[in-house]
Motif scaffolding. Structure first.
Motif, short mmCIF file in Angstrom:
data_model
loop_
_atom_site.label_atom_id
_atom_site.label_comp_id
_atom_site.label_asym_id
_atom_site.label_seq_id
_atom_site.Cartn_x
_atom_site.Cartn_y
_atom_site.Cartn_z
N ASN A 1 0.83 -1.37 0.01
CA ASN A 1 -0.06 -0.03 -0.13
C ASN A 1 0.87 1.25 -0.10
O ASN A 1 0.39 2.29 0.67
CB ASN A 1 -1.07 -0.04 1.29
CG ASN A 1 -1.99 -1.10 1.17
OD1 ASN A 1 -2.63 -1.35 -0.04
ND2 ASN A 1 -2.16 -2.05 2.23
N THR A 2 1.80 1.29 -0.57
CA THR A 2 2.81 2.44 -0.89
C THR A 2 2.65 3.09 -2.37
O THR A 2 2.80 4.25 -2.29
CB THR A 2 4.32 2.03 -0.48
OG1 THR A 2 4.58 1.01 -1.28
CG2 THR A 2 4.35 1.88 1.12
N ASN A 3 2.39 2.04 -3.27
CA ASN A 3 2.35 2.73 -4.78
C ASN A 3 0.88 2.72 -5.00
O ASN A 3 0.42 2.10 -5.93
CB ASN A 3 2.91 1.71 -5.59
CG ASN A 3 3.33 2.09 -6.99
OD1 ASN A 3 3.64 3.20 -7.12
ND2 ASN A 3 3.44 1.24 -8.01
N ILE A 4 0.38 3.64 -4.50
CA ILE A 4 -1.11 4.11 -4.67
C ILE A 4 -1.29 5.36 -4.92
O ILE A 4 -0.92 6.29 -4.38
CB ILE A 4 -1.70 3.22 -3.57
CG1 ILE A 4 -1.63 3.92 -2.31
CG2 ILE A 4 -1.61 1.76 -3.60
CD1 ILE A 4 -2.19 3.35 -0.83
N CYS A 5 -2.63 5.94 -5.36
CA CYS A 5 -3.15 7.08 -5.36
C CYS A 5 -4.70 7.01 -5.35
O CYS A 5 -5.14 5.99 -5.13
CB CYS A 5 -2.67 7.66 -6.60
SG CYS A 5 -3.52 7.19 -8.16
N PRO A 6 -5.30 8.25 -5.30
CA PRO A 6 -6.89 8.19 -5.36
C PRO A 6 -7.57 7.54 -6.38
O PRO A 6 -8.86 7.11 -6.22
CB PRO A 6 -7.17 9.65 -5.39
CG PRO A 6 -5.77 10.20 -4.58
CD PRO A 6 -4.69 9.38 -5.18
N VAL A 7 -6.95 7.31 -7.60
CA VAL A 7 -7.58 6.86 -8.81
C VAL A 7 -7.30 5.18 -8.67
O VAL A 7 -8.57 4.68 -8.69
CB VAL A 7 -6.91 7.30 -10.16
CG1 VAL A 7 -7.28 6.35 -11.16
CG2 VAL A 7 -6.75 8.50 -10.48
N CYS A 8 -6.12 4.63 -8.18
CA CYS A 8 -6.11 3.20 -8.24
C CYS A 8 -6.80 2.63 -6.89
O CYS A 8 -7.17 1.41 -6.79
CB CYS A 8 -4.76 2.75 -8.34
SG CYS A 8 -3.51 3.32 -7.42
N THR A 9 -7.22 3.56 -5.92
CA THR A 9 -7.86 2.93 -4.91
C THR A 9 -9.21 3.32 -4.81
O THR A 9 -10.07 2.98 -3.66
CB THR A 9 -7.19 3.55 -3.40
OG1 THR A 9 -7.11 5.20 -3.65
CG2 THR A 9 -5.69 2.94 -3.31
N GLY A 10 -9.73 3.98 -5.80
CA GLY A 10 -11.13 4.32 -6.06
C GLY A 10 -11.74 5.14 -5.18
O GLY A 10 -13.00 5.16 -4.59
N PRO B 1 -11.66 -1.67 -4.78
CA PRO B 1 -12.00 -0.69 -4.21
C PRO B 1 -13.28 0.14 -4.74
O PRO B 1 -13.93 0.80 -3.90
CB PRO B 1 -10.86 0.15 -3.96
CG PRO B 1 -10.04 -0.19 -5.27
CD PRO B 1 -10.23 -1.84 -5.33
N LYS B 2 -13.32 0.27 -5.98
CA LYS B 2 -14.38 0.92 -6.53
C LYS B 2 -15.80 0.25 -6.67
O LYS B 2 -16.80 0.95 -6.85
CB LYS B 2 -14.07 1.40 -8.08
CG LYS B 2 -12.78 2.28 -8.38
CD LYS B 2 -12.79 2.75 -9.64
CE LYS B 2 -12.49 1.60 -10.55
NZ LYS B 2 -11.27 0.99 -10.42
N GLY B 3 -15.61 -1.11 -6.54
CA GLY B 3 -17.13 -1.77 -6.33
C GLY B 3 -17.17 -2.26 -8.09
O GLY B 3 -18.21 -3.16 -8.27
N TYR B 4 -16.38 -1.81 -8.92
CA TYR B 4 -16.59 -2.44 -10.24
C TYR B 4 -14.99 -2.49 -10.78
O TYR B 4 -14.24 -1.57 -10.34
CB TYR B 4 -17.45 -1.47 -11.27
CG TYR B 4 -16.98 -0.20 -11.19
CD1 TYR B 4 -15.98 0.42 -12.12
CD2 TYR B 4 -17.55 0.81 -10.54
CE1 TYR B 4 -15.74 1.65 -12.14
CE2 TYR B 4 -17.17 2.33 -10.40
CZ TYR B 4 -16.35 2.63 -11.38
OH TYR B 4 -15.88 4.13 -11.57
N GLN B 5 -14.82 -3.25 -11.95
CA GLN B 5 -13.76 -3.02 -12.71
C GLN B 5 -13.84 -2.62 -13.90
O GLN B 5 -14.69 -2.70 -14.71
CB GLN B 5 -13.07 -4.70 -13.08
CG GLN B 5 -11.82 -4.84 -13.44
CD GLN B 5 -11.52 -6.30 -14.00
OE1 GLN B 5 -12.50 -6.93 -14.19
NE2 GLN B 5 -10.18 -6.56 -13.86
N ILE B 6 -12.75 -1.51 -14.42
CA ILE B 6 -12.79 -1.09 -15.83
C ILE B 6 -12.28 -2.09 -16.59
O ILE B 6 -11.13 -2.46 -16.77
CB ILE B 6 -12.17 0.32 -15.68
CG1 ILE B 6 -12.71 1.32 -14.58
CG2 ILE B 6 -12.05 0.68 -17.21
CD1 ILE B 6 -11.83 2.40 -14.87
#
Length: 214
Positions: free
Chosen positions: A34-43, A87-92
């Motif tokens: 959980n260090t290589n993350i941002c608001p986009v990839c954590t939904g 995390p988003k509840g859906y996969q793109i």
């Protein structure tokens, strides 16, 4: 005597510098979760994705190598399901308008004079999920993998035996490594495969078909 009808769904992690829809590095060799993350990839609410153009190029490269048809127009879809690794509840992902349609891969089979053609239904792009680590009474989640670009290859049910499936996957692995789009190491999760299996057999002179999904 058993007859098999097998269709494969193969996922390949792409070798891109960044994730599918954000600027986080596309790396899995990190010691700290959980260090290589941002608001986009954590939904996170309000975060907007931006497509990775290098992933598009790699998908097109594989599509051409597998005799596919590159779509002039394609779109992304939401694959909705609820699980802790999403995390988003859906996969793109992509479904009815993928980036590559059809295609085929010819393989050499032992004791066969001619090469066998395995037809492809489609090749599409999507994002990877987070990684779950299960223990006796708890589960840990690491979002470093969340959002890494994936190519999914869906075959037609042309495979008739586990041996054919193995040869197909080995040939596909060689192609993606030659193209340089993935290391395709199954031990590291860079290449994964789901098999949809239908088994038919004779019982009292009648043919019975039993679908099995693994």
């Amino acid at each position: 005597m058993f007859d098999f009808i097998i269709g494969l769904e193969i996922h390949l992690e792409l070798k891109t510098k960044t994730k599918m829809f954000c600027c986080c590095e596309s790396r899995l060799d990190l010691n700290c979760p959980n260090t290589n993350i941002c608001p986009v990839c954590t939904g996170q609410p309000g975060a907007l994705p931006t497509i990775n153009h290098r992933a598009l190029e790699q998908a097109i490269s594989l599509g051409l190598a597998l005799n596919g048809r590159v779509a002039k127009n394609f779109k992304f879809d939401r694959k909705n399901y609820f699980y802790p690794d999403l995390p988003k509840g859906y996969q793109i992902s992509q479904y009815d308008h993928p980036i590559i349609a059809s295609g085929c891969l010819e393989i050499d089979l032992p004791k066969e004079e001619h090469r066998k053609r395995i037809r492809l239904n489609r090749i599409h792009l999507e994002e990877d999920t987070a990684k779950l680590s299960h223990f006796n009474d708890y589960t840990l989640i690491d979002f470093n993998r969340s959002g890494i670009p994936l190519i999914e290859i869906v075959t037609e049910p042309d495979i008739k035996s586990p041996e054919e499936a193995k040869i197909f996957l080995q040939e596909l692995q060689l192609i993606v490594r030659y193209l340089g789009i993935s290391d395709a190491e199954m031990e590291k999760g860079q290449m994964r495969c789901d098999a949809n299996v239908n088994i038919s057999f004779n019982k009292d002179g009648r043919e019975i078909k039993t679908p099995i999904t693994e």
